[in-house]
Write a protein that holds these residues in place. Structure first.
Motif, PDB file in Angstrom:
ATOM      1  N   TYR A 104       0.827  -1.205   0.000  1.00 35.71           N
ATOM      2  CA  TYR A 104       0.000   0.000   0.000  1.00 35.71           C
ATOM      3  C   TYR A 104       0.862   1.255   0.000  1.00 35.71           C
ATOM      4  O   TYR A 104       1.919   1.305   0.613  1.00 35.71           O
ATOM      5  N   VAL A 105       0.345   2.284  -0.636  1.00 36.40           N
ATOM      6  CA  VAL A 105       0.942   3.619  -0.525  1.00 36.40           C
ATOM      7  C   VAL A 105      -0.132   4.542   0.036  1.00 36.40           C
ATOM      8  O   VAL A 105      -1.261   4.583  -0.481  1.00 36.40           O
ATOM      9  N   ARG A 106       0.229   5.258   1.097  1.00 43.47           N
ATOM     10  CA  ARG A 106      -0.725   6.216   1.677  1.00 43.47           C
ATOM     11  C   ARG A 106      -0.409   7.602   1.129  1.00 43.47           C
ATOM     12  O   ARG A 106       0.734   8.051   1.144  1.00 43.47           O
ATOM     13  N   VAL A 107      -1.445   8.268   0.616  1.00 47.35           N
ATOM     14  CA  VAL A 107      -1.268   9.602   0.042  1.00 47.35           C
ATOM     15  C   VAL A 107      -2.017  10.615   0.915  1.00 47.35           C
ATOM     16  O   VAL A 107      -3.216  10.454   1.166  1.00 47.35           O
ATOM     17  N   SER A 108      -1.302  11.628   1.377  1.00 43.27           N
ATOM     18  CA  SER A 108      -1.872  12.629   2.277  1.00 43.27           C
ATOM     19  C   SER A 108      -1.982  13.981   1.575  1.00 43.27           C
ATOM     20  O   SER A 108      -1.416  14.177   0.492  1.00 43.27           O
ATOM     21  N   ALA A 109      -2.716  14.870   2.214  1.00 46.78           N
ATOM     22  CA  ALA A 109      -2.892  16.219   1.649  1.00 46.78           C
ATOM     23  C   ALA A 109      -1.545  16.920   1.526  1.00 46.78           C
ATOM     24  O   ALA A 109      -0.588  16.586   2.228  1.00 46.78           O
ATOM     25  N   LYS A 110      -1.525  17.906   0.669  1.00 45.66           N
ATOM     26  CA  LYS A 110      -0.290  18.638   0.383  1.00 45.66           C
ATOM     27  C   LYS A 110       0.356  19.189   1.653  1.00 45.66           C
ATOM     28  O   LYS A 110       1.573  19.131   1.819  1.00 45.66           O
ATOM     29  N   ASN A 111      -0.502  19.746   2.561  1.00 42.28           N
ATOM     30  CA  ASN A 111       0.036  20.402   3.766  1.00 42.28           C
ATOM     31  C   ASN A 111       0.083  19.456   4.961  1.00 42.28           C
ATOM     32  O   ASN A 111       0.283  19.884   6.075  1.00 42.28           O
ATOM     33  N   SER A 112      -0.128  18.180   4.748  1.00 42.64           N
ATOM     34  CA  SER A 112      -0.142  17.225   5.862  1.00 42.64           C
ATOM     35  C   SER A 112       1.237  17.147   6.522  1.00 42.64           C
ATOM     36  O   SER A 112       2.262  17.398   5.898  1.00 42.64           O
ATOM     37  N   SER A 113       1.217  16.818   7.823  1.00 42.19           N
ATOM     38  CA  SER A 113       2.500  16.714   8.523  1.00 42.19           C
ATOM     39  C   SER A 113       2.986  15.265   8.593  1.00 42.19           C
ATOM     40  O   SER A 113       3.961  14.969   9.277  1.00 42.19           O
ATOM     41  N   ASN A 114       2.307  14.375   7.888  1.00 47.83           N
ATOM     42  CA  ASN A 114       2.746  12.971   7.897  1.00 47.83           C
ATOM     43  C   ASN A 114       4.175  12.854   7.384  1.00 47.83           C
ATOM     44  O   ASN A 114       4.501  13.351   6.319  1.00 47.83           O
ATOM     45  N   GLU A 115       4.980  12.171   8.181  1.00 47.91           N
ATOM     46  CA  GLU A 115       6.388  11.980   7.810  1.00 47.91           C
ATOM     47  C   GLU A 115       6.508  10.808   6.848  1.00 47.91           C
ATOM     48  O   GLU A 115       5.699   9.884   6.857  1.00 47.91           O
ATOM     49  N   LEU A 116       7.571  10.860   6.061  1.00 50.88           N
ATOM     50  CA  LEU A 116       7.861   9.741   5.174  1.00 50.88           C
ATOM     51  C   LEU A 116       8.263   8.526   6.007  1.00 50.88           C
ATOM     52  O   LEU A 116       9.153   8.613   6.854  1.00 50.88           O
ATOM     53  N   LYS A 117       7.589   7.417   5.824  1.00 50.66           N
ATOM     54  CA  LYS A 117       8.067   6.175   6.458  1.00 50.66           C
ATOM     55  C   LYS A 117       7.690   4.968   5.603  1.00 50.66           C
ATOM     56  O   LYS A 117       6.749   5.043   4.798  1.00 50.66           O
ATOM     57  N   TYR A 118       8.418   3.900   5.809  1.00 52.73           N
ATOM     58  CA  TYR A 118       8.184   2.722   4.959  1.00 52.73           C
ATOM     59  C   TYR A 118       8.729   1.484   5.630  1.00 52.73           C
ATOM     60  O   TYR A 118       9.588   1.557   6.500  1.00 52.73           O
ATOM     61  N   ASN A 119       8.186   0.345   5.261  1.00 53.13           N
ATOM     62  CA  ASN A 119       8.786  -0.913   5.714  1.00 53.13           C
ATOM     63  C   ASN A 119       8.399  -2.035   4.753  1.00 53.13           C
ATOM     64  O   ASN A 119       7.526  -1.879   3.925  1.00 53.13           O
TER      65      ASN A 119
END
Ligand SMILES: [Cu+2]
Lengths: 159, 646
Positions: free
Chosen positions: B631-646
């Motif tokens: 899965y890839v999660r896509v957030s709003a342009k101004n979201s504060s979600n950090e890049l993470k992956y595993n």
């Protein structure tokens, strides 16, 4: 394709031959150890049952663990094996720490060099294929590569 | 009885049954005899590979002979949805030209590389007709490795025929055009329009092509070509029509002259003139695209100059052989002595003699000169004429046993005739309207003459109908006996314009099974799963992803935002034959991927709305193929979600 058919024919011939042997053996009542029976059941020799089917057809002698050979093996492992095997957890394939205690060195090398035939013919490899539902692939390695991988697995198994 | 013998036994019973049920049908197509000859048992290999041009599909299709089974489609001048060719950033450069990206072109004549006049199985070349280009396919990988654009050319039809040792690939222009291009009245054709013939040098080590020189020729239409061999090695022959230089209603106006020409070009002489500095450099921009199978990436280079020879400055470079009437094909027999022309409007097949041509040149038996090119006397060069060769004879191939086989388009037949006596000895109808024909090795010094394949344009009434568009077809004909026998016909992809055949054993030795991971030098490639990672620079997100049976790494990625451009660089870590993996993301507008073992491919995705998007493997790879997803999660342009992956 031709090879595959050849192998199938070969295997069936072997199976038939072995069946005959079994009959003659039991009729003469010669002593059959459990291992020999098992080997016969799968059309393997006793050597193959213990050491796998593949290009390693004779026992090899191992010395002290060679650090430099194990390091070569580590590099190979990271390139060709790591996507499926971890040391301590089940992943695509089984966890590998301690494998050198479970299997003979020849078995490990044959499994690396000849995985398809191993999972078709060898009872232990067959069992693992059933559990993991994933055919292990030949990763285009040489016999020397397999030896280095064995050394790495020995090193990892020792701690 | 072995398994094989059993199979044979069952098959023979089957055939015997067939024979009984078909009695009275003896020797006709579709009999058991024919079926047995094309039957390739499960697990057995065909004897020949046939490489057929896809014509308007821009591809080459690979069939087995005698079975007629389709093995592969090799995309060359057209995007290909099966493997993403022409869509992915690694392969898009292959379709670049000086006119921009061309997604679909028309491909006509596959031509196998040769050593000493014998197909050697290294490469196959093919032309793009509409936007003139020549491509080279590597036959160890069956992948297009190189495409070079031909400047000063239009309708690259007489292409890419090769010389005896693949020294050169030639390319002649069907349409003459102003050279260099300029805005002139079409009615000024005679003064402004010219043709060109290009000689592309092939590097014997790696096959790399470069246009060594072009020859400027009078503004006729140059149609087809073949190179000399044996005694005629060093020469190449090109048909031309429209020697009238008409520029309107060619079907009438280009058929006025009783004879047009075969241009005989002495390319060894051309090499001497170039050494003497007779070539002039022309400015012309053309693309040269090369695919590298270690970086798994193609690059486009723009060439700026081309060396041009003018026959006016180069006496002895070209001679014209008068040839009745609008000749189409030109074919050289295995001995290299006879040059056979097929004339669409001719009533005979004229056969020129190379040795007579040389003598006529020595004796200056010329009847005229056109733009400085001497025209030889027909009677001085002709070896013989084949009478009653069918209507519209086009192309000739040879069986290596002294016979020639000519396709006749209008009367839909193949006509077999004897070299030297020029008598027709056999003929067989084709269904319908044959263009080219092919004998494996039939244009080489060493034909493997067992079959001839008819390449037909029409299949009306021949197969189940499929709407207004019907398939085209190839027909396999046995030529091992005195009489030709139709064995099989099978549908083709696109138009099977021309084909080349080669014994399978020559090709099989060199087959590549995998791309070695240790040699993967793709800029974004991985050599180990431990190097899988995600990097973000501004709005560009580069995902270094690995794929193996049966997972991707990483398989969960968060912190992607609207406005990001996401590059999935995916390396297939498998090192085993025939284990590709696929890749697709929901809603991706570029292309899905198919990635070979050891290869890296890139998909570009620009998500437009927030959400969680699945991706998965599209090529069934193992029992756990359905589990091969992420899965890839896509957030709003101004979201504060950090890049993470595993
Ligand atoms: Cu997969």
């Amino acid at each position: 394709m031709k090879n595959k058919i050849f192998v199938i024919i070969l295997i069936s011939t072997i199976l038939i031959n072995c069946g005959e042997n079994k009959d003659s053996n039991s009729s003469t009542g010669s002593n059959n150890s459990a291992k020999e029976k098992l080997a016969q059941k799968f059309g393997l020799t006793l050597y193959e049952l213990e050491n796998g089917v593949g290009p390693i057809k004779e026992k090899i002698t191992l010395g002290e663990i060679s650090k430099s050979l194990a390091d070569d093996g580590k590099k190979l492992f990271e390139e060709k094996c790591m996507q499926c095997h971890k040391m301590d957890e089940r992943y695509t394939g089984p966890a590998l720490r301690g494998v050198t205690e479970r299997r003979t060195p020849e078995y490990i090398m044959n499994m690396i060099l000849n995985p398809e035939e191993m999972t078709k013919r060898h009872p232990e490899a067959k069992k693992l294929l059933g559990i993991h539902a994933n055919q292990m692939t030949f990763q285009n390695v040489t016999q020397d590569n397999a030896r280095a991988l064995l050394e790495y697995l020995r090193m990892e198994s020792s701690h | 009885m072995s398994t094989k013998q059993k199979a044979r036994f069952i098959i023979s019973i089957f055939f015997i049954a067939l024979i009984y049920s078909c009695s009275g049908n003896n020797g006709k197509p579709g009999t058991s005899d024919a079926a047995e000859k094309v039957y390739v048992a499960p697990g057995e290999y065909d004897e020949f590979y046939a490489f057929m041009s896809g014509g308007f599909s821009g591809q080459i299709t690979v069939y087995g002979l005698p079975s007629g089974r389709l093995f592969k489609i090799i995309p060359i001048f057209a995007q290909h949805p099966e493997n993403g060719y022409g869509y992915t950033p690694e392969t898009k450069p292959m379709l670049q030209t000086s006119y921009g990206e061309i997604p679909w072109d028309d491909a006509h004549h596959p031509e196998l590389s040769q050593t000493d006049g014998t197909p050697d199985g290294r490469w196959i070349f093919i032309n793009a007709n509409n936007t003139p280009r020549v491509a080279r396919v590597n036959l160890s990988t069956f992948e297009t490795e190189e495409i070079i654009e031909i400047p000063n050319s239009a309708g690259n039809h007489g292409s890419p025929f090769i010389t005896m040792n693949t020294e050169y690939v030639v390319a002649s222009t069907r349409f003459s055009v102003p050279i260099p291009q300029k805005d002139v009245p079409i009615s000024s054709y005679k003064e402004n329009f010219k043709g060109t013939i290009s000689f592309i040098k092939v590097n014997p080590e790696n096959g790399r092509m470069n246009i060594e020189f072009q020859i400027l020729v009078p503004g006729f239409n140059y149609d087809l070509a073949h190179a000399g061999k044996g005694p005629s090695h060093g020469w190449a022959f090109f048909t031309s029509y429209n020697s009238e230089q008409a520029n309107t209603l060619l079907e009438i106006n280009a058929s006025q002259n009783d004879k047009d020409f075969i241009a005989a070009i002495n390319w060894k002489k051309a090499e001497e003139y170039i050494k003497e500095g007779k070539g002039k450099k022309y400015n012309s921009e053309y693309y040269h695209n090369i695919y590298n199978d270690e970086t798994h990436t193609a690059t486009s280079n723009v060439e700026k100059e081309i060396l041009v020879l003018d026959p006016k400055d180069c006496p002895g470079l070209i001679y014209y052989l008068p040839t009745p009437k609008s000749p189409h094909g030109v074919d050289v027999d295995p001995s290299g002595e006879y040059i056979v022309a097929g004339g669409k409007l001719a009533t005979v097949i004229p056969v020129h003699s190379f040795s007579k041509m040389i003598k006529a040149i020595e004796n200056k038996e010329f009847i005229s000169e056109i733009f400085g090119i001497p025209v030889l006397k027909y009677e001085s060069v002709i070896a013989g004429e084949v009478e009653d060769p069918g209507l519209g004879p086009l192309h000739t191939e040879f069986d290596g046993n002294g016979y020639a086989y000519t396709s006749a388009f209008i009367s839909s037949e193949i006509v077999k005739w004897k070299l030297g006596t020029w008598e027709v000895v056999d003929r067989i109808p084709t269904y319908y309207s044959i263009g080219h024909l092919m004998i494996p090795g039939g244009d080489s010094k060493t034909p493997f003459g067992k079959y001839v394949v008819a390449l037909n344009k029409i299949t009306k009434d021949r197969y189940l109908p499929t709407g207004p568009e019907l398939c085209q077809s190839a027909q396999l004909i046995d030529i091992s006996g005195d009489k030709m026998k139709l064995l099989l016909d099978f549908p083709t992809i696109g138009e099977p314009h021309y084909a080349q055949g080669i014994p399978a054993e020559i090709l099989m030795k060199g087959q590549k099974k995998i791309y070695e991971l240790g040699k993967n030098n793709h800029k974004y490639g991985l050599r180990s799963e431990k190097d899988a990672k995600v990097e973000k620079n501004g709005n560009d997100v580069h995902i270094y992803m690995s794929t193996t049976r049966t997972h991707f790494k990483p398989d969960n990625i968060e912190g992607i935002k609207i406005g990001d451009k996401v590059y999935f660089h995916i390396t297939n870590l498998e090192q085993d034959w025939d284990i590709p993996h696929g890749f697709a993301v929901k809603g991706m507008n570029t292309a899905e991927l198919l990635i070979m073992p050891g290869q890296t491919r890139t998909a570009i995705w620009e998500p437009k709305s927030e959400g969680v998007y699945p991706f998965y493997c599209t090529d069934f790879c193992s029992a756990l193929h359905q589990e091969m997803q992420g899965y890839v999660r896509v957030s709003a342009k101004n979201s504060s979600n950090e890049l993470k992956y595993n």
